[in-house]
Structure formats: C-alpha cells, structure tokens
Motif scaffolding. Structure first.
Motif, PDB file in Angstrom:
ATOM      1  N   GLN A 278       0.840  -1.183   0.000  1.00 16.99           N
ATOM      2  CA  GLN A 278       0.000   0.000   0.000  1.00 16.99           C
ATOM      3  C   GLN A 278       0.886   1.247   0.000  1.00 16.99           C
ATOM      4  O   GLN A 278       1.837   1.341   0.771  1.00 16.99           O
ATOM      5  CB  GLN A 278      -0.903   0.016   1.242  1.00 16.99           C
ATOM      6  N   THR A 279       0.585   2.173  -0.897  1.00 20.36           N
ATOM      7  CA  THR A 279       1.302   3.445  -0.930  1.00 20.36           C
ATOM      8  C   THR A 279       0.282   4.585  -0.947  1.00 20.36           C
ATOM      9  O   THR A 279      -0.899   4.372  -1.213  1.00 20.36           O
ATOM     10  CB  THR A 279       2.202   3.555  -2.170  1.00 20.36           C
ATOM     11  N   ALA A 289      -3.782   8.854   5.396  1.00 20.34           N
ATOM     12  CA  ALA A 289      -2.840   7.778   5.704  1.00 20.34           C
ATOM     13  C   ALA A 289      -3.348   6.953   6.880  1.00 20.34           C
ATOM     14  O   ALA A 289      -3.246   5.727   6.886  1.00 20.34           O
ATOM     15  CB  ALA A 289      -1.464   8.360   6.019  1.00 20.34           C
ATOM     16  N   LEU A 292      -6.050   4.715   5.651  1.00 25.15           N
ATOM     17  CA  LEU A 292      -5.490   3.607   4.873  1.00 25.15           C
ATOM     18  C   LEU A 292      -4.932   2.530   5.792  1.00 25.15           C
ATOM     19  O   LEU A 292      -5.135   1.326   5.560  1.00 25.15           O
ATOM     20  CB  LEU A 292      -4.394   4.143   3.946  1.00 25.15           C
ATOM     21  N   MET A 293      -4.224   2.957   6.842  1.00 21.77           N
ATOM     22  CA  MET A 293      -3.671   1.991   7.797  1.00 21.77           C
ATOM     23  C   MET A 293      -4.782   1.199   8.484  1.00 21.77           C
ATOM     24  O   MET A 293      -4.683  -0.021   8.653  1.00 21.77           O
ATOM     25  CB  MET A 293      -2.837   2.718   8.850  1.00 21.77           C
ATOM     26  N   HIS A 296      -6.518  -1.350   6.027  1.00 20.34           N
ATOM     27  CA  HIS A 296      -5.740  -2.536   5.656  1.00 20.34           C
ATOM     28  C   HIS A 296      -5.038  -3.181   6.850  1.00 20.34           C
ATOM     29  O   HIS A 296      -4.249  -4.119   6.665  1.00 20.34           O
ATOM     30  CB  HIS A 296      -4.722  -2.163   4.575  1.00 20.34           C
ATOM     31  N   SER A 300       2.367   0.855   8.953  1.00 20.05           N
ATOM     32  CA  SER A 300       3.275   1.719   8.196  1.00 20.05           C
ATOM     33  C   SER A 300       2.789   1.819   6.760  1.00 20.05           C
ATOM     34  O   SER A 300       2.181   0.885   6.232  1.00 20.05           O
ATOM     35  CB  SER A 300       4.704   1.169   8.193  1.00 20.05           C
ATOM     36  N   VAL A 301       3.055   2.951   6.139  1.00 20.78           N
ATOM     37  CA  VAL A 301       2.693   3.107   4.727  1.00 20.78           C
ATOM     38  C   VAL A 301       3.795   3.914   4.044  1.00 20.78           C
ATOM     39  O   VAL A 301       4.369   4.836   4.629  1.00 20.78           O
ATOM     40  CB  VAL A 301       1.307   3.789   4.573  1.00 20.78           C
ATOM     41  N   ASN A 315       4.448   5.973   9.948  1.00 19.80           N
ATOM     42  CA  ASN A 315       3.789   4.897  10.692  1.00 19.80           C
ATOM     43  C   ASN A 315       2.803   5.483  11.690  1.00 19.80           C
ATOM     44  O   ASN A 315       2.679   6.711  11.820  1.00 19.80           O
ATOM     45  CB  ASN A 315       4.801   3.968  11.365  1.00 19.80           C
TER      46      ASN A 315
END
Length: 325
Positions: A278-279, A289, A292-293, A296, A300-301, A315
């Motif tokens: 994942q970016t 961010a 997103l963390m 999923h 960390s991303v 993170n």
C-alpha cells in the motif's frame, strides 16, 4: 433542609420537557422574518454585532462565536460598555442582533436611537413583540416561550434555550447559504482535532530523505535488517535504482518467517518482501494515511510522488505524535 431526591429528578424531567417545548414552539413562529435576517447577514459588507444583557448576553456571546466559526464575521459588544465608548466598534456597514427576552433592557433601549442614526440594520430577538426593542427593529425574531423552567417562573431558562436555538438556526442557515464546507470549518479551528485532521498534510509528518528506510531488491537480508534497525520505522521499503517501490518488509513479516523456520542467511530483500504494498501520494492529508492503515490493518505506509517514486514513509506512531490519531 432535607434533600428530596425524588423532587430533584421530577424537576429535571420537567425542565427537559419545558425547554424542549420552548424550542419546538419556535418552529411555528419562524418564517419570513427569519429568512430576511439570514439574507441581510449573508449580504452584509461588515460584521454581525450581537448584544445582550445578563443571561441573554451570555447567549449572545455564544451566538457570535458560532457565527464567527462558521464563516460569518461576528463579534459581541456589551450594551452597557457600548454606552461608554464601545459603540465606536459599530459601523454603518454592520448589522446588530439585540437579544432581550422582555425587550426592555435599559442598557439596550438607550442605544437604539444611536443605532438608528448610524443606519445600522437591527434584528431583535425577543419574546415581547410589543416591546421597545421590537418596535425599533427592522427584523423581529420571536423567541418567546410560554413559561420558564424555573419553578418560580423567574430565572431565564427556557427563554435562553430558545434564544440559543434560534441563534444556532441562523448560523446553520448562513453556513449552508455560503457553501461553507468541512475544510472551511477546519481553518477556523486549527488547534482542534478536526483542524489537525483536515489541515495536516502527509508531507508535514512523514519521514523524508535519509530517514526513510529503503534497500535495493538485491540487498542481503543482513543489510535489510540493519536498515530497519537504523531507521526505526518497523519496516523498510524495497525500491529500485529509480526509486520505484517494489515491495515492503516489516517487523511482522520477520516474525512470521521465523515462526515458519525459514533460513534467512542467504536470502535477498526481493525474496522476503511483500510485493505491491500500500502506498499513498505525498500531497494527501495525514488523516488519509491513518484511514489507509486502519482499512488494511497495517502500521506503516510508504509515500510516493506523482511519478510513483518513493519520497517518504509514515507509521502510526508518527501520526499519534502529531495528534492526527
């Protein structure tokens, strides 16, 4: 005096009922004058000046603060201080909202002629449509209630609740008419949680440059471990010479490999990495961010630019440190 718990609870319930009825009663009396007040404030070149004495003054301060935080320039001016110089704060381009349940507060009525001479539009919020304040008003907002919640029918309770609700209704109608958005609200509250979520960009909190753990795909497992330990992110990017992300390796990946008994001595970074990680773009909000963390279930991303090259990493600890989460 002996405290009567039953009576206290009964009075509490009655207070809720009376004040709820006071707010509900506003619905039938809120019509064309309310719309005129909103339109006048919407087209105002100056500020909304709110006035009130006593408990109405406390309500007025809150109304002014709510208006200001939702896109309408507003301030509170104490009527008594206005008679002693603070009227100079009010300009002909302003609009005054004067709040008085009875409509006869001397500190307000004494300055009404001055406001008229200035040509300042006057919106009266009062429960007495025949009062001095009501007669001088350009727009009348009826905030009257049948009775106060106070058992003596004296202490301003239901009447101030009605005033507060009417002020909130003005603010809500105005912010909607202005097209006021969440981002606008955040700009008025930069120090709050919402402000941090909507004004903090990922580039403000992410690790950059040499602080970003990265190795080439052909790096040995030992090099990978040293990079992770040195940078302290709990993960490392695996990127090619051009900086394009190939994969990621995390503390969790290491733990799972050890549990499986995998011999890691002769492995390369590409052998153990998790491909296609994942970016997130570097122009995203920090809150994105965090989302997103959470989505999923990762901690960390990796952050990439518009060309897809690795430019940062973040993170959950970084986000907590900046109070994004």
């Amino acid at each position: 005096m002996t405290f009567d718990r039953t009576r206290a609870l009964r009075l509490a319930q009655e207070t809720f009922e009376i004040e709820a009825a006071a707010v509900q009663g506003l619905k039938a009396r809120t019509g064309e004058d309310f719309a005129r007040a909103v339109e006048a404030m919407l087209n105002l070149r100056g500020r909304v000046v709110v006035m009130g004495m006593g408990k109405s003054g406390h309500v007025g301060r809150k109304i002014a603060a709510t208006l200001a935080s939702t896109g309408t320039a507003a301030m509170f001016v104490h009527p008594a201080e206005a008679s002693h110089g603070d009227l100079g704060m009010i300009k002909p381009i302003d609009l005054v909202i004067a709040i008085s349940n009875g409509g006869e507060s001397e500190e307000i009525t004494v300055i009404l002629p001055v406001l008229k001479r200035l040509g300042v539009p006057l919106v009266a919020m009062t429960g007495n449509s025949r009062s001095t304040l009501a007669r001088h008003a350009d727009i009348l907002l009826d905030s009257g209630v049948e009775k106060e919640a106070c058992p003596l029918n004296l202490a301003p309770t239901a009447s101030t609740t009605a005033q507060l609700a009417l002020g909130d209704a003005l603010a809500v109608a105005l912010l909607d008419a202005r097209g006021f958005k969440t981002e606008d609200f955040a700009r008025s509250h930069p120090g709050g949680a919402l402000g941090r979520k909507l004004l903090t960009h990922l580039s403000d909190v992410m690790r950059k440059g040499d602080a970003v753990p990265r190795v080439l795909p052909d790096a040995s497992f030992t090099e990978l471990m040293r990079e992770m330990s040195r940078k302290g992110l709990g993960a490392s990017a695996i990127a090619d010479e051009a900086g394009r992300v190939q994969g990621i390796f995390t503390d969790g990946d290491l733990r799972r490999l050890i549990e499986k008994g995998v011999d890691l001595r002769n492995t390369k970074a590409r052998d153990v990495m998790h491909p296609g990680p994942q970016t997130i773009r570097d122009d995203a909000l920090a809150a994105e961010a965090a989302q997103l963390m959470e989505q999923h279930r990762i901690t960390s991303v990796l952050v990439v630019d518009s060309e897809g090259a690795l430019v940062g990493a973040v993170n959950s600890n970084d986000l907590m440190r900046h109070k994004v989460i």
